[in-house]
Design an enzyme around this catalytic site. Structure first.
Site, PDB file in Angstrom:
ATOM      1  CG  HIS A 297       2.583   8.438  11.300  1.00 45.91           C
ATOM      2  ND1 HIS A 297       3.033   8.884  10.073  1.00 45.91           N
ATOM      3  CD2 HIS A 297       2.984   7.145  11.390  1.00 45.91           C
ATOM      4  CE1 HIS A 297       3.664   7.906   9.460  1.00 45.91           C
ATOM      5  NE2 HIS A 297       3.664   6.834  10.232  1.00 45.91           N
ATOM      6  CG  ASP A 342       5.713   2.392  15.689  1.00 42.86           C
ATOM      7  OD1 ASP A 342       6.231   1.466  15.058  1.00 42.86           O
ATOM      8  OD2 ASP A 342       5.830   3.585  15.373  1.00 42.86           O
TER       9      ASP A 342
END
Length: 402
Positions: A297, A342
């Site tokens: 991320h 996700d």
């Protein structure tokens, strides 16, 4: 000293001016913060003095990532009262989204993000109007709203209060938009029933854990500061568009594989692993230089707290340990990249056996709340968002065709 010498600095001079190492200077150049070009009659590069001094005046931090600093310092930075991001999770008007997701609903999260207390936007009678055009879209494309809503310019025209300027009025419009979006994606009529229960009944009616897991996911995904789709929604609102059109703009930006579309890619990873051993498959992909969707991320350096919250809840609900624990552990061992929301969303879709494409649909349902919050704030500011570009092309005075 001639004009050319005044315009440029050597690498040593530029590094000394900024009190940085040559390696950091080259990092600034690679990120476009300092322009460089070859020195005539030499293999060395020279550096624009104005860029170096502008960078020094702004006291821009080193480009190496530390903590939460990972994006370009020249990207737009805007004031907002809505949300921010910490290593403990996104903060919604002072409340940590991970804590909020323990018990709250998307509706209550919306009233928090929209900062309303005098009206109830999700009152049973605050229902959106539906047109034949919207019903046709729902019938044909309910899981691909970003593509089709852009073809329906009349979506906001059926709401006579779409352009209201009152904050409470905008909240009421916002709730109608969210209900319309959810109903259309479920190919159902708008309902006053809690949103997570509507989704669970439509897509996972036989799973007793589905309502609570979907509720948690929706709250965790409701907002995430100035991500790409939210910035797009704010830009659209800044031009004077209504909330309906701002949400359509956000939907279009969400689909990209580097944003909301990453959940679909993470689901492909999950499907690949269903009948395969994790460790050899991870080793094989690492050897081939492939990345793992749903891991790493740009903001969270110690892991995405939203992902951990959802994966822990999935584990308690009986989701396969292979996906809630083993896959994240093997991938971090092999790559150093931690799981993000996700991947957790992909595991949710797999565990509940939700329809293909529902990763993006769930993301859009939830994030529409954040888009409405940011678009409303931008409309309240009343200013056009108009970033400037820093020109890096040929010097002025060049003749056409030369």
């Amino acid at each position: 000293m001639n004009n050319s010498e005044e315009l440029y600095l050597s690498a040593r001079e530029a590094a000394a001016e900024l009190a940085i190492s040559p390696a950091t200077l080259y990092a600034y150049v690679s990120r476009g913060l300092i322009r460089s070009e070859p020195t005539p009659d030499s293999r060395k590069n020279r550096y624009r003095a104005e860029d170096v001094r502008a960078l020094k005046e702004r006291r821009v931090p080193s480009p190496e990532p530390r903590g939460l600093r990972s994006f370009d310092a020249d990207l737009p930075v805007m004031d907002t009262e809505i949300s921010t991001i910490t290593e403990e999770g996104a903060i919604y008007r002072g409340v940590n989204c991970v804590d909020l997701a323990e018990n709250d609903t998307l509706e209550h999260t919306a009233t928090l993000l929209w900062d309303v207390s005098d009206v109830d936007p999700f009152a049973p009678d605050n229902q959106p109007a539906t047109s034949d055009e919207m019903r046709a879209i729902a019938e044909e494309h309910h899981l691909d709203m970003a593509k089709e809503l852009g073809k329906a310019p009349s979506v906001g025209q059926s709401d006579p209060r779409a352009f209201t300027r009152a904050p409470d009025g905008r909240a009421m419009v916002g709730a109608r938009i969210v209900r319309l979006l959810v109903a259309t994606m479920l190919n159902a009529e708008p309902s006053a029933e809690p949103l997570h229960q509507q989704v669970a009944k439509a897509w996972a009616a036989d799973n007793k854990h589905a309502p609570d897991l979907i509720r948690r996911a929706l709250v965790l995904l409701a907002d995430h500061e100035l991500n790409a789709s939210t910035f797009t929604a704010r830009c659209a609102a800044s031009t004077g568009l209504n909330l309906y059109d701002s949400v359509i703009a956000g939907l279009a930006a969400l689909k990209g594989p580097k944003h909301g579309g990453a959940g679909v890619l993470a689901s492909q990873l999950v499907k690949t692993l269903i009948d395969r051993d994790v460790e050899p498959m991870v080793r094989e992909r690492v050897a081939l230089g492939e990345r793992f969707a749903g891991f790493g991320h740009g903001v969270y350096k110690r892991g995405d707290p939203r992902a951990q919250s959802l994966l822990n809840a999935l584990a308690r609900a009986g989701a396969p340990r292979k996906f809630t624990r083993e896959v994240p552990e093997r991938i971090i061992e092999a790559t150093g990249e931690l799981v993000n929301i996700d991947y957790a969303l992909a595991v949710l879709v797999h565990a509940l056996r939700l329809p293909a494409g529902s990763e993006l649909a769930l993301f859009a349902m939830a994030r529409s709340v954040g888009w409405i919050a940011h678009a409303s704030e931008q409309l309240q500011f009343g200013k056009l968002i108009r970033p400037r570009a820093r020109y890096v092309g040929p010097a002025p005075g060049r003749r056409a065709g030369s």
